[in-house]
Design a protein around this motif. Structure first.
Motif, mmCIF file in Angstrom:
data_model
loop_
_atom_site.group_PDB
_atom_site.id
_atom_site.type_symbol
_atom_site.label_atom_id
_atom_site.label_comp_id
_atom_site.label_asym_id
_atom_site.label_seq_id
_atom_site.Cartn_x
_atom_site.Cartn_y
_atom_site.Cartn_z
ATOM 1 N N LYS A 99 0.836 -1.211 0.000
ATOM 2 C CA LYS A 99 0.000 0.000 0.000
ATOM 3 C C LYS A 99 0.869 1.259 0.000
ATOM 4 O O LYS A 99 0.650 2.183 -0.786
ATOM 5 C CB LYS A 99 -0.918 0.008 1.230
ATOM 6 C CG LYS A 99 -2.115 -0.906 1.138
ATOM 7 C CD LYS A 99 -2.950 -0.800 2.407
ATOM 8 C CE LYS A 99 -4.183 -1.679 2.326
ATOM 9 N NZ LYS A 99 -4.967 -1.643 3.580
ATOM 10 N N THR A 100 1.847 1.279 0.909
ATOM 11 C CA THR A 100 2.692 2.473 1.055
ATOM 12 C C THR A 100 3.469 2.750 -0.233
ATOM 13 O O THR A 100 3.466 3.876 -0.752
ATOM 14 C CB THR A 100 3.672 2.274 2.222
ATOM 15 O OG1 THR A 100 2.919 2.015 3.413
ATOM 16 C CG2 THR A 100 4.526 3.506 2.422
ATOM 17 N N GLU A 101 4.128 1.709 -0.749
ATOM 18 C CA GLU A 101 5.008 1.935 -1.897
ATOM 19 C C GLU A 101 4.212 2.147 -3.178
ATOM 20 O O GLU A 101 4.633 2.923 -4.048
ATOM 21 C CB GLU A 101 5.989 0.766 -2.029
ATOM 22 C CG GLU A 101 6.893 0.674 -0.814
ATOM 23 C CD GLU A 101 8.118 -0.179 -1.050
ATOM 24 O OE1 GLU A 101 8.367 -0.573 -2.205
ATOM 25 O OE2 GLU A 101 8.839 -0.442 -0.067
ATOM 26 N N SER A 102 3.062 1.472 -3.325
ATOM 27 C CA SER A 102 2.258 1.694 -4.538
ATOM 28 C C SER A 102 1.697 3.112 -4.550
ATOM 29 O O SER A 102 1.557 3.727 -5.614
ATOM 30 C CB SER A 102 1.129 0.670 -4.642
ATOM 31 O OG SER A 102 0.205 0.837 -3.597
ATOM 32 N N PHE A 103 1.396 3.655 -3.357
ATOM 33 C CA PHE A 103 0.911 5.038 -3.295
ATOM 34 C C PHE A 103 2.026 6.004 -3.702
ATOM 35 O O PHE A 103 1.780 6.961 -4.446
ATOM 36 C CB PHE A 103 0.418 5.365 -1.882
ATOM 37 C CG PHE A 103 -0.127 6.764 -1.748
ATOM 38 C CD1 PHE A 103 -1.332 7.116 -2.356
ATOM 39 C CD2 PHE A 103 0.571 7.732 -1.049
ATOM 40 C CE1 PHE A 103 -1.830 8.416 -2.250
ATOM 41 C CE2 PHE A 103 0.080 9.033 -0.938
ATOM 42 C CZ PHE A 103 -1.123 9.360 -1.544
ATOM 43 N N GLN A 104 3.242 5.732 -3.233
ATOM 44 C CA GLN A 104 4.377 6.577 -3.640
ATOM 45 C C GLN A 104 4.581 6.502 -5.156
ATOM 46 O O GLN A 104 4.835 7.515 -5.813
ATOM 47 C CB GLN A 104 5.647 6.127 -2.924
ATOM 48 C CG GLN A 104 5.657 6.394 -1.424
ATOM 49 C CD GLN A 104 6.900 5.836 -0.757
ATOM 50 O OE1 GLN A 104 7.937 5.670 -1.392
ATOM 51 N NE2 GLN A 104 6.804 5.540 0.536
ATOM 52 N N LEU A 105 4.463 5.296 -5.704
ATOM 53 C CA LEU A 105 4.609 5.128 -7.151
ATOM 54 C C LEU A 105 3.517 5.867 -7.906
ATOM 55 O O LEU A 105 3.758 6.439 -8.975
ATOM 56 C CB LEU A 105 4.576 3.639 -7.512
ATOM 57 C CG LEU A 105 5.810 2.823 -7.111
ATOM 58 C CD1 LEU A 105 5.536 1.332 -7.252
ATOM 59 C CD2 LEU A 105 7.013 3.214 -7.961
ATOM 60 N N PHE A 106 2.295 5.852 -7.356
ATOM 61 C CA PHE A 106 1.183 6.539 -8.022
ATOM 62 C C PHE A 106 1.397 8.049 -8.006
ATOM 63 O O PHE A 106 1.114 8.742 -8.990
ATOM 64 C CB PHE A 106 -0.137 6.171 -7.346
ATOM 65 C CG PHE A 106 -1.355 6.621 -8.118
ATOM 66 C CD1 PHE A 106 -1.648 6.086 -9.363
ATOM 67 C CD2 PHE A 106 -2.210 7.586 -7.595
ATOM 68 C CE1 PHE A 106 -2.760 6.490 -10.084
ATOM 69 C CE2 PHE A 106 -3.330 7.998 -8.308
ATOM 70 C CZ PHE A 106 -3.604 7.444 -9.558
ATOM 71 N N GLU A 107 1.886 8.551 -6.880
ATOM 72 C CA GLU A 107 2.223 9.984 -6.825
ATOM 73 C C GLU A 107 3.300 10.306 -7.857
ATOM 74 O O GLU A 107 3.236 11.342 -8.529
ATOM 75 C CB GLU A 107 2.712 10.347 -5.420
ATOM 76 C CG GLU A 107 1.596 10.443 -4.383
ATOM 77 C CD GLU A 107 2.110 10.999 -3.068
ATOM 78 O OE1 GLU A 107 3.233 10.610 -2.660
ATOM 79 O OE2 GLU A 107 1.408 11.814 -2.453
ATOM 80 N N GLY A 108 4.286 9.409 -7.985
ATOM 81 C CA GLY A 108 5.322 9.603 -8.994
ATOM 82 C C GLY A 108 4.751 9.575 -10.399
ATOM 83 O O GLY A 108 5.169 10.341 -11.274
ATOM 84 N N LEU A 109 3.764 8.689 -10.632
ATOM 85 C CA LEU A 109 3.088 8.629 -11.940
ATOM 86 C C LEU A 109 2.437 9.963 -12.267
ATOM 87 O O LEU A 109 2.561 10.477 -13.380
ATOM 88 C CB LEU A 109 2.030 7.512 -11.921
ATOM 89 C CG LEU A 109 1.149 7.312 -13.162
ATOM 90 C CD1 LEU A 109 0.717 5.858 -13.270
ATOM 91 C CD2 LEU A 109 -0.114 8.186 -13.133
ATOM 92 N N LEU A 110 1.727 10.545 -11.282
ATOM 93 C CA LEU A 110 1.044 11.822 -11.525
ATOM 94 C C LEU A 110 2.037 12.943 -11.802
ATOM 95 O O LEU A 110 1.822 13.776 -12.693
ATOM 96 C CB LEU A 110 0.151 12.174 -10.327
ATOM 97 C CG LEU A 110 -1.001 11.198 -10.050
ATOM 98 C CD1 LEU A 110 -1.767 11.614 -8.807
ATOM 99 C CD2 LEU A 110 -1.943 11.103 -11.236
ATOM 100 N N ASP A 111 3.149 12.967 -11.033
ATOM 101 C CA ASP A 111 4.186 13.986 -11.278
ATOM 102 C C ASP A 111 4.771 13.824 -12.677
ATOM 103 O O ASP A 111 4.943 14.802 -13.414
ATOM 104 C CB ASP A 111 5.302 13.863 -10.238
ATOM 105 C CG ASP A 111 4.847 14.322 -8.854
ATOM 106 O OD1 ASP A 111 3.829 15.035 -8.790
ATOM 107 O OD2 ASP A 111 5.495 13.935 -7.859
#
Length: 899
Positions: free
Chosen positions: A796-808
């Motif tokens: 959950k934690t790392e996929s959320f970080q990856l998703f934020e990176g996707l949006l950036d």
């Protein structure tokens, strides 16, 4: 004891639901004479009235009694079937969003028409979901007669259907489809470039037939649309180049599990090497979430070198890595290892690296069906999975009483010591029932075992049919004949759905067969003769005791056993069911057969004797319940992981839809651009820093790279009173002015289309990359459990970080692409036209020798006004007309091949 006493006094919760719903059924019955008096046109007029009331906001519950009464009359006229009260009862529970458990033969296909009709009045479409394409088409064709009688439209969706036809099917009031096709269409729709191309509309209400099969059994496997990935050859080769440097202390190998992992020393070593090689960006660690894909491919390169050896697991032939079957030693042409492992071996052997297939879109059935505002289901066996339906889908299970009391006799299981003793007893039981003319359905747990039993019956001289799920049409025919006197039908657990076993055989099937054999025969005469024969056959079967269901093994799920048992005793018919077991059976072997074997030996049981006792049944049911609970826990854990991705999937799909629905996306693009500028200013001019700490040169360079703007940032920073906010404002103003001029150059409409396409393309590209990264992350986090860290929490934690990176990353790519596009200059247009002309000439020259003779035409003068560089002057010739350029070739072989 107290619980049983309370049930006797107050009834079960199920009994109370049934009792509370009967008054609605009585009200529907009271309206029957009134609706029977209506003409066909008046039935349709009633539908229009109910539609108008529903679409003005009147609750569907208020319309239920009138709608069900209208639908019952429509079905009576269209099909000659008057729904039983219990069928109305089941329909009400379906409308309320429950699973209606109805025994085999209770007419679930007709039951679905009532809630489907009622909910279709809202005008948002209703989906009726079946387990295979044959049943979808059959049910749609059959029940469309009812809906047509009532003035509603029906559609059916099937694989490889033309897009316009599929769109029309989804636009119908009621649409029949399989769960697979619905899920794939949902994924495909969310890869389309415009709303007009999408085929599905609202996810309003779905009725799932065989709901236990679709929402439990098939829910274990997600639907995936895959395609070739981007070329990662450089990454594979770079990582492969590190492998000769690896030392024993850098890794651990588990040959049994065929897995490889890096040690702490290996992590540190490769992190430094990857940083030096520029594979890892500066300030990024090997086990940061952004590095997941690199870690995954590094481990695959390690496996390729340490676990896969040339001429053992694979050979290299004609520049291709070909796998070898470990059992036969033969080459497996066309087979490839997944997850980048095959590519790692290709890099190791220095052959051409083929692209790996990657997930473009995926969804689980759990998350697809939870999209619906309201969901309902039908099956003969759902009570054993009630907890799962309640927890995952928020669906209650209601056991609907049968129209007539069940007369089937369910005997206690017979347990034999060995499989051979069991098979001998099974053959003897079949011989005995066949001899007295009793039809039998013999259940097995696999196709292999059904074929083995078939050989034993053949040796015993007993005629029989073998039924498996390979051809649904053949399945329907065999099941239709399974009720004939003395018929023996061997079936796997998957078989026998969609067509009831009718005692004496299926009259309709017999009539169709007779008319097909003799098309000139009079249908009424044929039907009369067959009905007379059928009446005699049915009476013979009734006298023999009805359908005998004999099962050769217990399945790990009670539900599957109940499905088989439920084939007998339909609509109050007599019947019998019996399970033959042995200590060699999988379920018995896993759950303590050794102890039971000792007990049987102590009792001095002779060969061929069976133990028959209610305690054995109870013990087996407890074992099955344990297995069901374990499988539920596995599915629940898988769903927890998928829920993380599902939240992100819904966000991305909603963003795509918003862009497609919006006529003007320049505001979205501008917001993204402003966010990029915010991030740049924060990066190079950090908050709460002094001007002398600013990296103005870095900001100037970044503005050129990201915004395509060469701004006097150094000069601005030197001015008095200029802070971060002022700098941000100036860059945003310059960027807005630049993009406004660009819009003028292209024209407003063109620029809007460009912005929309760039946004959609970048969203799709980034989402595909993100799905691959999440797959790799999923395989990596499983090992975190060894470090006493919860893999799900880590995911959950790392996929959320990856998703934020996707949006950036998405904002940055969209901004860069939009700022760099420009109209072509006159010189560039002329150059493109010259290249086009050269291509045209070369193509004509290459085609002329091979087509002149075939076309048979001689060169002529070009058509008046013909201009090679302007297709608008070519007219509108068909493909086989002479080309207007005068070459003598057909248009399709000349200029037509270029447009």
């Amino acid at each position: 004891m107290i619980g049983n006493l309370a049930k006797m006094i107050f009834g079960t919760p199920n009994d109370r639901k049934i009792k509370a719903t009967w008054p609605a059924v009585h009200r529907i019955n009271a309206l029957e004479p009134q609706f029977q008096a209506l003409s066909d046109d008046q039935l349709i007029a009633k539908t229009r009235e109910l539609q108008a009331r529903a679409q003005k906001g009147e609750p569907l519950d208020n319309l239920l009694v009138e709608a069900f009464a209208n639908c019952r009359e429509g079905a009576r006229r269209a099909l000659g079937l008057r729904a039983f009260d219990t069928q109305l009862l089941g329909g009400i529970f379906l409308h309320e969003g429950n699973i209606a458990e109805m025994k085999t033969g209770e007419g679930k296909t007709l039951v679905a028409t009532f809630p489907a009709y009622l909910n279709a009045l809202a005008g948002k479409g209703v989906h009726v979901v079946t387990v295979n394409d044959y049943l979808a088409k059959r049910d749609a064709e059959w029940m469309s007669k009812v809906f047509t009688q009532l003035g509603l439209t029906t559609g059916v969706v099937y694989p490889f259907q033309p897009e316009p036809e599929k769109r029309q099917a989804y636009a119908a009031d009621i649409t029949y489809a399989t769960n697979n096709e619905l899920g794939f269409d949902y994924l495909r729709d969310n890869m389309k470039a415009s709303l007009e191309e999408m085929v599905q509309r609202d996810h309003f209400y779905a009725i799932v037939d065989e709901v236990d099969s679709i929402l439990v059994d098939e829910a274990r496997t997600p639907l995936i649309i895959s395609g070739p990935s981007q070329d990662r050859s450089d990454l594979y080769r770079t990582l492969d180049a590190f492998m000769p440097e690896i030392r024993p202390e850098h890794f651990k190998i588990d040959e049994k599990a065929r897995s490889a992992t890096l040690t702490e020393e290996g992590n540190e070593y490769f992190e430094q090497r990857l940083l030096q090689a520029g594979v890892l960006p500066e300030n990024q660690r090997l086990y940061d979430p952004e590095s997941t894909t690199i870690v995954h491919h590094l481990v695959q390169a390690l496996r390729a070198h340490k676990l896969y050896h040339r001429d053992q697991q694979y050979i290299v032939r004609d520049g291709e890595v070909m796998l070898i079957d470990e059992f036969t030693g033969r080459m497996m042409k066309g087979r490839r290892l997944s997850d980048g492992l095959h590519q790692a071996i290709e890099a190791k052997e220095n052959v051409e690296i083929q692209p790996e297939n990657v997930t473009l879109a995926s969804v689980t059935f759990q998350n697809y069906f939870r999209l619906y505002d309201k969901l309902a289901g039908m099956t003969g066996t759902a009570a054993t999975e009630a907890e799962e339906f309640a927890e995952i889908y928020k669906l209650g299970v209601v056991e609907v009483p049968t129209n007539r009391p069940i007369q089937r006799v369910d005997e206690h299981d017979r347990v034999y010591r060995t499989a051979d003793e069991k098979h001998a007893a099974v053959i003897e039981a079949i011989r005995e029932a066949h001899g007295r003319g009793q039809p039998m359905l013999v259940g097995t747990t696999s196709i292999e075992k059904s074929e083995m039993l078939s050989r034993l019956l053949t040796d015993a001289g007993i005629p029989h049919n073998v039924l498996n799920a390979r051809q649904h049409e053949a399945e329907a025919q065999i099941v239709a004949d399974a009720g004939k006197p003395g018929a023996v039908t061997i079936a796997t657990n998957m078989a026998g759905r969609g067509t009831d076993i009718q005692l004496g055989g299926n009259v309709e099937m017999k009539v169709m067969e007779a008319l097909a054999a003799d098309p000139e025969a009079h249908p009424d005469a044929v039907r009369a003769r067959i009905e007379a024969e059928h009446a005699a056959d049915k009476q013979a079967v009734l006298n023999a005791g009805g359908l005998f269901v004999l099962a050769t093994e217990r399945h790990e799920s009670r539900r599957i056993d109940n499905q088989l048992r439920g084939r007998s005793g339909r609509q109050g018919d007599p019947g019998r069911s019996l399970f033959f077991l042995s200590l060699d059976d999988d379920l018995m072997r896993i759950f303590g057969s050794e102890r039971l074997d000792k007990v049987l030996s102590t009792l001095g049981m002779k060969e061929g004797e069976a133990i028959i006792h209610p305690w054995v049944n109870k013990s087996l049911e407890r074992a099955q319940a344990k297995v069901e609970g374990r499988n539920f826990d596995i599915r629940k854990q898988l769903l927890k992981f998928d829920d993380v991705m599902n939240d992100q999937r819904k966000a991305i799909f909603a963003q795509r839809r918003e862009i497609m629905e919006s006529g003007e996306v320049s505001e979205i693009a501008a917001d993204m651009r402003h966010q990029v500028i915010d991030d740049l200013v924060d990066e190079f001019l950090p908050p709460r820093s002094y001007p002398e700490q600013w990296d103005v040169e870095g900001l100037k360079k970044a503005a050129i790279e990201r915004l395509n703007l060469d701004l006097p940032i150094v000069e601005w920073a030197a001015e008095d009173g200029v802070d971060q906010a002022a700098m941000l404002e100036r860059i945003e103003a310059a960027s807005d002015e630049y993009m406004a001029k660009k819009a003028e150059q292209f024209g407003g409409d063109t620029m809007r289309q460009i912005e929309k396409q760039v946004l959609l393309q970048q969203i799709d590209s980034k989402w595909r990359e993100h799905l691959v990264t999440l797959e790799h992350l999923r395989s990596v986090v499983g090992f975190r459990g060894y470090a006493q860290r919860d893999p799900l929490s880590e995911y959950k934690t790392e996929s959320f970080q990856l998703f934020e990176g996707l949006l950036d990353s998405l904002r940055g790519e969209v901004t860069t692409n939009l700022t760099r596009i420009r109209p072509l200059s006159d010189e560039e247009r002329a150059e493109m036209m010259r290249q086009y002309q050269d291509q045209l000439t070369a193509q004509q020259e290459s085609m002329r020798p091979q087509h002149e003779e075939a076309d048979g035409g001689a060169a002529t003068a070009a058509a008046p006004g013909f201009d090679e560089t302007d297709p608008a002057t070519w007219g509108n010739p068909s493909r086989n007309d002479p080309c207007p350029c005068g070459s003598g070739l057909k248009f399709k072989h000349c200029h037509g091949s270029l447009v």
